[in-house]
Design a protein around this motif. Structure first.
Motif, PDB file in Angstrom:
ATOM      1  N   ALA A 285       0.828  -1.202   0.000  1.00 53.21           N
ATOM      2  CA  ALA A 285       0.000   0.000   0.000  1.00 53.21           C
ATOM      3  C   ALA A 285       0.867   1.258   0.000  1.00 53.21           C
ATOM      4  O   ALA A 285       0.601   2.215  -0.736  1.00 53.21           O
ATOM      5  CB  ALA A 285      -0.923  -0.006   1.214  1.00 53.21           C
ATOM      6  N   ALA A 286       1.919   1.251   0.819  1.00 51.61           N
ATOM      7  CA  ALA A 286       2.821   2.404   0.894  1.00 51.61           C
ATOM      8  C   ALA A 286       3.589   2.581  -0.412  1.00 51.61           C
ATOM      9  O   ALA A 286       3.684   3.689  -0.953  1.00 51.61           O
ATOM     10  CB  ALA A 286       3.788   2.232   2.063  1.00 51.61           C
ATOM     11  N   ALA A 287       4.152   1.496  -0.926  1.00 51.69           N
ATOM     12  CA  ALA A 287       4.973   1.572  -2.135  1.00 51.69           C
ATOM     13  C   ALA A 287       4.153   2.000  -3.347  1.00 51.69           C
ATOM     14  O   ALA A 287       4.620   2.779  -4.181  1.00 51.69           O
ATOM     15  CB  ALA A 287       5.643   0.223  -2.398  1.00 51.69           C
ATOM     16  N   ALA A 288       2.914   1.500  -3.449  1.00 55.04           N
ATOM     17  CA  ALA A 288       2.078   1.850  -4.600  1.00 55.04           C
ATOM     18  C   ALA A 288       1.645   3.311  -4.552  1.00 55.04           C
ATOM     19  O   ALA A 288       1.393   3.917  -5.595  1.00 55.04           O
ATOM     20  CB  ALA A 288       0.850   0.945  -4.644  1.00 55.04           C
ATOM     21  N   TRP A 289       1.567   3.889  -3.363  1.00 57.68           N
ATOM     22  CA  TRP A 289       1.312   5.330  -3.278  1.00 57.68           C
ATOM     23  C   TRP A 289       2.550   6.103  -3.731  1.00 57.68           C
ATOM     24  O   TRP A 289       2.444   7.091  -4.460  1.00 57.68           O
ATOM     25  CB  TRP A 289       0.931   5.730  -1.852  1.00 57.68           C
ATOM     26  CG  TRP A 289       0.742   7.203  -1.705  1.00 57.68           C
ATOM     27  CD1 TRP A 289      -0.252   7.960  -2.263  1.00 57.68           C
ATOM     28  CD2 TRP A 289       1.577   8.117  -0.980  1.00 57.68           C
ATOM     29  NE1 TRP A 289      -0.084   9.290  -1.923  1.00 57.68           N
ATOM     30  CE2 TRP A 289       1.028   9.416  -1.132  1.00 57.68           C
ATOM     31  CE3 TRP A 289       2.728   7.961  -0.203  1.00 57.68           C
ATOM     32  CZ2 TRP A 289       1.595  10.547  -0.551  1.00 57.68           C
ATOM     33  CZ3 TRP A 289       3.285   9.087   0.381  1.00 57.68           C
ATOM     34  CH2 TRP A 289       2.726  10.364   0.210  1.00 57.68           C
ATOM     35  N   LEU A 290       3.719   5.643  -3.318  1.00 55.42           N
ATOM     36  CA  LEU A 290       4.955   6.309  -3.721  1.00 55.42           C
ATOM     37  C   LEU A 290       5.176   6.202  -5.227  1.00 55.42           C
ATOM     38  O   LEU A 290       5.617   7.146  -5.867  1.00 55.42           O
ATOM     39  CB  LEU A 290       6.146   5.697  -2.981  1.00 55.42           C
ATOM     40  CG  LEU A 290       6.197   5.926  -1.471  1.00 55.42           C
ATOM     41  CD1 LEU A 290       7.295   5.071  -0.844  1.00 55.42           C
ATOM     42  CD2 LEU A 290       6.418   7.399  -1.158  1.00 55.42           C
ATOM     43  N   ASP A 291       4.875   5.039  -5.797  1.00 58.92           N
ATOM     44  CA  ASP A 291       5.073   4.817  -7.234  1.00 58.92           C
ATOM     45  C   ASP A 291       3.859   4.084  -7.798  1.00 58.92           C
ATOM     46  O   ASP A 291       3.805   2.851  -7.805  1.00 58.92           O
ATOM     47  CB  ASP A 291       6.343   3.998  -7.487  1.00 58.92           C
ATOM     48  CG  ASP A 291       6.605   3.802  -8.980  1.00 58.92           C
ATOM     49  OD1 ASP A 291       5.809   4.295  -9.807  1.00 58.92           O
ATOM     50  OD2 ASP A 291       7.608   3.140  -9.323  1.00 58.92           O
ATOM     51  N   PRO A 292       2.847   4.806  -8.269  1.00 64.13           N
ATOM     52  CA  PRO A 292       1.618   4.180  -8.772  1.00 64.13           C
ATOM     53  C   PRO A 292       1.845   3.246  -9.960  1.00 64.13           C
ATOM     54  O   PRO A 292       0.976   2.406 -10.246  1.00 64.13           O
ATOM     55  CB  PRO A 292       0.754   5.377  -9.177  1.00 64.13           C
ATOM     56  CG  PRO A 292       1.274   6.516  -8.369  1.00 64.13           C
ATOM     57  CD  PRO A 292       2.750   6.276  -8.247  1.00 64.13           C
ATOM     58  N   THR A 293       2.995   3.370 -10.662  1.00 68.86           N
ATOM     59  CA  THR A 293       3.239   2.491 -11.811  1.00 68.86           C
ATOM     60  C   THR A 293       3.487   1.041 -11.385  1.00 68.86           C
ATOM     61  O   THR A 293       3.527   0.151 -12.236  1.00 68.86           O
ATOM     62  CB  THR A 293       4.431   2.985 -12.647  1.00 68.86           C
ATOM     63  OG1 THR A 293       5.641   2.873 -11.875  1.00 68.86           O
ATOM     64  CG2 THR A 293       4.238   4.424 -13.087  1.00 68.86           C
ATOM     65  N   LEU A 294       3.634   0.798 -10.079  1.00 71.50           N
ATOM     66  CA  LEU A 294       3.735  -0.582  -9.605  1.00 71.50           C
ATOM     67  C   LEU A 294       2.449  -1.352  -9.868  1.00 71.50           C
ATOM     68  O   LEU A 294       2.464  -2.576 -10.017  1.00 71.50           O
ATOM     69  CB  LEU A 294       4.028  -0.621  -8.100  1.00 71.50           C
ATOM     70  CG  LEU A 294       5.313   0.014  -7.580  1.00 71.50           C
ATOM     71  CD1 LEU A 294       5.383  -0.126  -6.064  1.00 71.50           C
ATOM     72  CD2 LEU A 294       6.529  -0.615  -8.228  1.00 71.50           C
ATOM     73  N   ILE A 295       1.337  -0.640  -9.885  1.00 72.71           N
ATOM     74  CA  ILE A 295       0.032  -1.277 -10.075  1.00 72.71           C
ATOM     75  C   ILE A 295      -0.274  -1.360 -11.567  1.00 72.71           C
ATOM     76  O   ILE A 295      -0.328  -0.347 -12.264  1.00 72.71           O
ATOM     77  CB  ILE A 295      -1.075  -0.490  -9.349  1.00 72.71           C
ATOM     78  CG1 ILE A 295      -0.747  -0.373  -7.859  1.00 72.71           C
ATOM     79  CG2 ILE A 295      -2.431  -1.149  -9.548  1.00 72.71           C
ATOM     80  CD1 ILE A 295      -0.549  -1.701  -7.135  1.00 72.71           C
ATOM     81  N   THR A 296      -0.470  -2.575 -12.055  1.00 73.52           N
ATOM     82  CA  THR A 296      -0.681  -2.802 -13.485  1.00 73.52           C
ATOM     83  C   THR A 296      -2.153  -2.975 -13.853  1.00 73.52           C
ATOM     84  O   THR A 296      -2.502  -2.963 -15.029  1.00 73.52           O
ATOM     85  CB  THR A 296       0.094  -4.041 -13.942  1.00 73.52           C
ATOM     86  OG1 THR A 296      -0.334  -5.184 -13.177  1.00 73.52           O
ATOM     87  CG2 THR A 296       1.599  -3.850 -13.739  1.00 73.52           C
ATOM     88  N   LYS A 297      -2.997  -3.141 -12.833  1.00 69.70           N
ATOM     89  CA  LYS A 297      -4.431  -3.275 -13.104  1.00 69.70           C
ATOM     90  C   LYS A 297      -5.201  -2.814 -11.879  1.00 69.70           C
ATOM     91  O   LYS A 297      -4.819  -3.107 -10.748  1.00 69.70           O
ATOM     92  CB  LYS A 297      -4.803  -4.733 -13.424  1.00 69.70           C
ATOM     93  CG  LYS A 297      -6.259  -4.936 -13.804  1.00 69.70           C
ATOM     94  CD  LYS A 297      -6.538  -6.399 -14.140  1.00 69.70           C
ATOM     95  CE  LYS A 297      -8.006  -6.597 -14.513  1.00 69.70           C
ATOM     96  NZ  LYS A 297      -8.300  -8.041 -14.781  1.00 69.70           N
TER      97      LYS A 297
END
Length: 359
Positions: A285-297
């Motif tokens: 949750a923290a990392a995906a806020w820092l870098d939204p490109t981690l989430i692919t869908k």
């Protein structure tokens, strides 16, 4: 010559503005059930603290995976070990709004055992006013002389539309803040939270028979209902469904602890690798806020909690646009899939970096 000096001055001003913009940090309050030492709660906070993008305005603590007083002590000590005692740690709610340990035990007699009850889990239980084990040592610093709900409200008033609320535990502190000031969600920039379970594809026994039960929302369902019904500008949810696609492994911990940074040494000493079902819940949750490109869908759902005091009490409810209730329920951005390698690389890079200095 005057013309040349004019353009030179303009370029200098432009460069100064660009540099100033590049240095602008993302303001965030971390609301966490900060069990420790190590573990997903502390490790997610470390990710946010270690990022050069962030300005941590404070850490508000809530009972969840452990009791409040123990979590506050673990957090203070973690900040001491990494040299960031400038970050205020603010105690919050010690108990859920309605749910109690005793009623939950009666519920289990009727409806079956719940594997993880956080601070109430029998094999880890101790009274709320005891600290329990502190392998990292007791902190010498003290928490803020404040309470989480008032701190949250004051912070969004001080920085309207600028503050991200990152919630990694039960939502009691946020519900209390909303009760103090209904404008709190509107004044925040966004809510990022780890919670909810929809239909996780896993053999984990915690979810195979109860796929809609997730601890952070289950522990205080009334608080979750208040928060999810509030008018936030944006809500982003990291569910169990995507979390179970991640793992904390010996190899990953080895990559981190090989570095000499204080955060890396903390992880190397206190990370807990429990085996097959050791997910990186809050870290994602923290990392995906820092870098939204981690989430692919991702997808959009409407979300609430079952407050009927029967067998489904605390279970997650969701709807799409076609079947949504007439009473307004805010949309939630639900993460569905991720670039796992990119996530692990970011985790290692941040946790092995030197600790950013206080502003």
């Amino acid at each position: 010559m005057k013309f040349g000096r004019y353009w030179f001055s303009t370029l200098v001003l432009l460069a100064t503005c660009v540099a100033s913009f590049a240095q602008e940090k993302r303001k965030v309050v971390i609301d966490q059930d900060a069990a420790g030492p190590g573990g997903t709660d502390q490790q997610s906070m470390l990710l946010l603290i270690q990022s050069p993008q962030t300005e941590i305005l404070g850490i508000t603590v809530v009972t969840g995976d452990q009791w409040l007083r123990a979590e506050v002590a673990h957090t203070l000590r973690m900040l001491e070990l990494i040299g960031r005692t400038d970050i205020p740690v603010v105690p919050g709610a010690e108990y859920p709004l309605v749910r109690t340990k005793e009623e939950t035990e009666l519920w289990e007699q009727q409806h079956g055992l719940i594997p993880w009850k956080g601070a109430w889990t029998a094999r880890f239980y101790h009274p709320a006013d005891e600290l329990g084990d502190l392998p990292e040592g007791k902190p010498s610093t003290k928490p803020a002389d404040d309470d989480a709900a008032h701190f949250l409200v004051r912070t969004v008033h001080k920085f309207p539309n600028q503050v991200t609320i990152y919630a990694g535990g039960p939502l009691t502190n946020l519900a209390l803040a909303i009760s103090l000031d209904p404008e709190f969600p509107r004044l925040a920039k966004e809510l990022i939270f780890m919670g909810a379970s929809l239909d996780p594809q896993t053999t984990d026994p915690e979810f195979t028979h109860a796929p809609r039960r997730e601890f952070n929302l289950w522990f205080d369902p009334e608080a979750a209902h208040i928060v999810l019904r509030a008018r936030w500008k944006r809500i982003v949810c990291t569910t169990v469904d995507i979390s179970v696609k991640t793992r904390l492994t010996t190899e990953l911990v080895g990559r981190i602890k090989s570095a000499g940074s204080p955060a890396a040494q903390y992880i190397g000493k206190y990370a807990r690798i429990r085996g097959e079902y050791d997910y990186l819940w809050d870290e994602l949750a923290a990392a995906a806020w820092l870098d939204p490109t981690l989430i692919t869908k991702k997808e959009t759902r409407l979300m609430d909690i079952d407050l009927d005091r029967g067998a489904n009490y605390g279970m997650v409810l969701t709807w799409g646009e076609q079947d949504k209730p007439k009473v307004g329920v805010p949309q939630v951005e639900v993460q569905v899939d991720l670039d796992t390698r990119k996530f692990y690389d970011l985790l290692v890079r941040l946790l092995t970096a030197p600790t950013p200095r206080a502003r």
